[in-house]
Enzyme design. Structure first.
Site, mmCIF file in Angstrom:
data_model
loop_
_atom_site.group_PDB
_atom_site.id
_atom_site.type_symbol
_atom_site.label_atom_id
_atom_site.label_comp_id
_atom_site.label_asym_id
_atom_site.label_seq_id
_atom_site.Cartn_x
_atom_site.Cartn_y
_atom_site.Cartn_z
ATOM 1 N N GLY A 122 0.795 -1.217 0.000
ATOM 2 C CA GLY A 122 0.000 0.000 0.000
ATOM 3 C C GLY A 122 0.823 1.260 0.000
ATOM 4 O O GLY A 122 0.284 2.349 -0.034
ATOM 5 N N CYS A 123 2.151 1.171 0.012
ATOM 6 C CA CYS A 123 2.986 2.367 0.021
ATOM 7 C C CYS A 123 3.662 2.499 -1.326
ATOM 8 O O CYS A 123 4.440 1.635 -1.711
ATOM 9 C CB CYS A 123 4.039 2.289 1.122
ATOM 10 S SG CYS A 123 5.093 3.746 1.179
ATOM 11 N N GLY A 124 3.380 3.571 -2.046
ATOM 12 C CA GLY A 124 3.954 3.745 -3.362
ATOM 13 C C GLY A 124 5.036 4.790 -3.420
ATOM 14 O O GLY A 124 5.575 5.047 -4.479
#
Length: 277
Positions: free
Chosen positions: A108-110
């Site tokens: 979920g971390c881009g």
């Protein structure tokens, strides 16, 4: 390679009592992207559609502008994860070396691990004019994704990204534990299938954050339809990129946040310069 879904034992408290049983849960695997022998990024992702992931990530992160610039790809499985080992044409490798960027992102971390604020707020490319869509198109597109997510139906823990065209309906759907990963996989599927992005829309089952808009701009799709709401920066970025951002798309309607001219009461064709033969 690990399966995308596992069945694990669990104990449930419900209706005033405990019960034992099993539940399907998604797998997470470390996926390393290497270019010409150098690791560029490591992401946690669902171990499925990894060729699409390799090509799509390379496009949406600006490593390459087309899949033709990737000379070879090997998917290498190991005890610690999977390496997507790619070799780039010499001009692209030189450009990548000059623009060092390393990611080490949890699910979920881009944006983890980037080297500057400029990278986080990079200006996306402007998308082409594309086609116009009617409200009924959006309703049909949103309705089409409900039955096209087998992993999410099994686990209730997966994000989806899809591409829809009025003439073909749902063209492609990709799922992943990470929403950015799902969009990257979709980008790769479109590029490998030589599907023009101009005449369709991207559908997202997640919220719309800035990097989802940035990635869509690199793919070249002019319309985003999302089930959830956007962030303020995502709206500003969509406005800058020329993307029509439609969100909170449900069975009773939707909300348009940028470039509303593409959504009209009647469907309009693509302009001549964006027509796909």
């Amino acid at each position: 390679m690990a399966p995308a879904v596992h069945r694990v034992g669990r104990t449930v408290w419900r209706d005033g009592d405990f019960r034992d049983g099993e539940r399907a849960v998604p797998e997470e695997t470390a996926i390393a992207f290497t270019y010409n022998g150098t690791t560029h990024a490591v992401m946690m992702a669902t171990p499925r559609d990894l060729t699409d992931f390799a090509f799509g990530f390379s496009i949406t992160e600006g490593v390459v502008s087309s899949v033709e610039e990737i000379e070879s790809l090997d998917v290498v499985d190991s005890a610690f994860g999977v390496e997507l080992r790619m070799w780039l044409a010499a001009p692209r490798q030189a450009a990548l070396s000059a623009r060092r960027r390393h990611l080490a992102g949890p699910t979920g971390c881009g944006l983890c691990g980037i080297e500057s604020l400029n990278e986080a707020c990079r200006t996306p490319p402007a998308v082409p004019a594309g086609a116009g869509f009617a409200p009924q198109d959006i309703m049909e597109a949103v309705d089409s994704i409900a039955t096209a997510q087998p992993l999410n139906r099994e686990t209730r823990a997966m994000h989806g990204a899809a591409f829809w065209q009025p003439s073909r309906g749902l063209v492609a759907m990709r799922e992943d534990v990470g929403r950015h990963n799902a969009l990257d996989k979709l980008a790769g599927a479109l590029a490998r299938g030589t599907i023009s992005p101009r005449g369709g829309m991207v559908l997202l089952t997640s919220r719309v954050s800035v990097e989802m808009v940035q990635k869509t701009a690199f793919i070249g799709v002019p319309v985003i339809i999302a089930i959830s709401a956007p962030t303020a920066l995502a709206v500003r970025t969509a406005e800058c990129a020329g993307i029509t951002l439609v969100a909170i798309a449900r069975s009773d309607g939707f909300e348009i946040f940028s470039h509303p001219h593409r959504i009209t009461r009647e469907r309009s064709p693509m302009s001549p310069e964006t027509h796909v033969a």
